[in-house]
Design an enzyme around this catalytic site. Structure first.
Site, PDB file in Angstrom:
ATOM      1  N   HIS A  66     -72.689  85.667  32.162  1.00 47.99           N
ATOM      2  CA  HIS A  66     -73.424  86.340  33.221  1.00 47.99           C
ATOM      3  C   HIS A  66     -74.232  85.305  34.008  1.00 47.99           C
ATOM      4  O   HIS A  66     -74.484  84.203  33.514  1.00 47.99           O
ATOM      5  CB  HIS A  66     -74.350  87.410  32.630  1.00 47.99           C
ATOM      6  CG  HIS A  66     -73.598  88.594  32.103  1.00 47.99           C
ATOM      7  ND1 HIS A  66     -74.201  89.656  31.462  1.00 47.99           N
ATOM      8  CD2 HIS A  66     -72.265  88.884  32.126  1.00 47.99           C
ATOM      9  CE1 HIS A  66     -73.282  90.548  31.124  1.00 47.99           C
ATOM     10  NE2 HIS A  66     -72.104  90.096  31.505  1.00 47.99           N
ATOM     11  N   GLU A 103     -77.305  85.020  34.645  1.00 49.90           N
ATOM     12  CA  GLU A 103     -78.565  84.587  34.029  1.00 49.90           C
ATOM     13  C   GLU A 103     -78.353  83.411  33.078  1.00 49.90           C
ATOM     14  O   GLU A 103     -79.244  82.584  32.899  1.00 49.90           O
ATOM     15  CB  GLU A 103     -79.210  85.749  33.255  1.00 49.90           C
ATOM     16  CG  GLU A 103     -79.675  86.911  34.130  1.00 49.90           C
ATOM     17  CD  GLU A 103     -78.595  87.964  34.318  1.00 49.90           C
ATOM     18  OE1 GLU A 103     -77.394  87.626  34.206  1.00 49.90           O
ATOM     19  OE2 GLU A 103     -78.951  89.123  34.603  1.00 49.90           O
ATOM     20  N   CYS A 140     -78.614  92.774  32.182  1.00 45.06           N
ATOM     21  CA  CYS A 140     -78.143  93.647  31.100  1.00 45.06           C
ATOM     22  C   CYS A 140     -79.061  93.406  29.886  1.00 45.06           C
ATOM     23  O   CYS A 140     -79.907  92.505  29.920  1.00 45.06           O
ATOM     24  CB  CYS A 140     -76.689  93.329  30.739  1.00 45.06           C
ATOM     25  SG  CYS A 140     -76.467  91.730  29.929  1.00 45.06           S
ATOM     26  N   CYS A 151     -78.913  89.681  28.565  1.00 43.49           N
ATOM     27  CA  CYS A 151     -79.554  88.685  29.445  1.00 43.49           C
ATOM     28  C   CYS A 151     -81.066  88.888  29.483  1.00 43.49           C
ATOM     29  O   CYS A 151     -81.829  87.923  29.497  1.00 43.49           O
ATOM     30  CB  CYS A 151     -78.970  88.760  30.848  1.00 43.49           C
ATOM     31  SG  CYS A 151     -77.269  88.179  30.904  1.00 43.49           S
TER      32      CYS A 151
END
Ligand SMILES: [Zn+2]
Length: 185
Positions: A56, A58, A87, A90
């Site tokens: 992701h 992040e 999410c 993260c």
């Protein structure tokens, strides 16, 4: 970032698959925030076809920030403009990062709320992140405009809001506030 990528990914009424995260770093000196322009960048989520992926956005953000080794004797503020809110996983990693780095504060502006619990309770993740000191807000017109002016190769074109931007932003803001106000997991 080019104009089309920004509109495609930050439009708060669309459901793109990727996540883009623009960030900047400021050094705080008392009441003064000194922008560190060399840190203004953006990252995006990557799929399994990438050498480091899939991760992701992040993940890449934290990787870049960690590699900077920001001086522990100074205080910094990180500001992120992210197309999907973090999410659970993260949010948890960001929470850990903030606990490990008390000299760094974080403000997240999200275009849309990521509302899937595939990685754990996203609501709980956001609450934990807030409890660790992060500010989490939904992007408003001013934030989209700021992002456009700061991170987009706009070639002199002003930011053009899409239909329904303000109403959607307001709706998401209320949804986020309800999540952050809730005590139980
Ligand atoms: Zn995530």
């Amino acid at each position: 970032m080019d104009r089309y990528t920004f509109i495609e990914n930050f439009n708060n009424q669309r459901w793109p698959f990727k996540t883009y995260l623009c960030y900047e770093v400021e050094r705080l000196d008392g009441d003064t925030a000194i922008p560190l322009d060399e840190y203004k960048r953006f990252v995006r989520s990557k799929g399994p076809d990438q050498p480091q992926g899939p991760h992701h956005a992040e993940f890449y953000f934290l990787e870049q920030i960690r590699s900077r080794n920001l001086d522990q004797n100074q205080h910094y503020r990180l500001t992120c403009f992210i197309s999907w809110s973090p999410c659970y996983s993260c949010a948890h990693n960001l929470t850990t990062f903030l606990k490990e780095n008390p000299h760094i504060s974080l403000h997240i502006f999200a275009s849309r709320l990521y509302t899937r619990n595939r990685f754990g309770s996203y609501q709980r993740g956001l609450r934990e992140l807030q409890a660790a000191g992060a500010q989490i807000t939904i992007m408003t017109f001013q934030d989209f405009e700021y992002c456009w002016e700061t991170f987009v190769d706009h070639r002199g074109n002003p930011f053009q809001p899409w239909e329904g931007l303000e109403a959607k932003s307001q709706e998401l803001c209320e949804e986020l506030q309800a999540i952050l106000r809730t005590q139980q997991n």
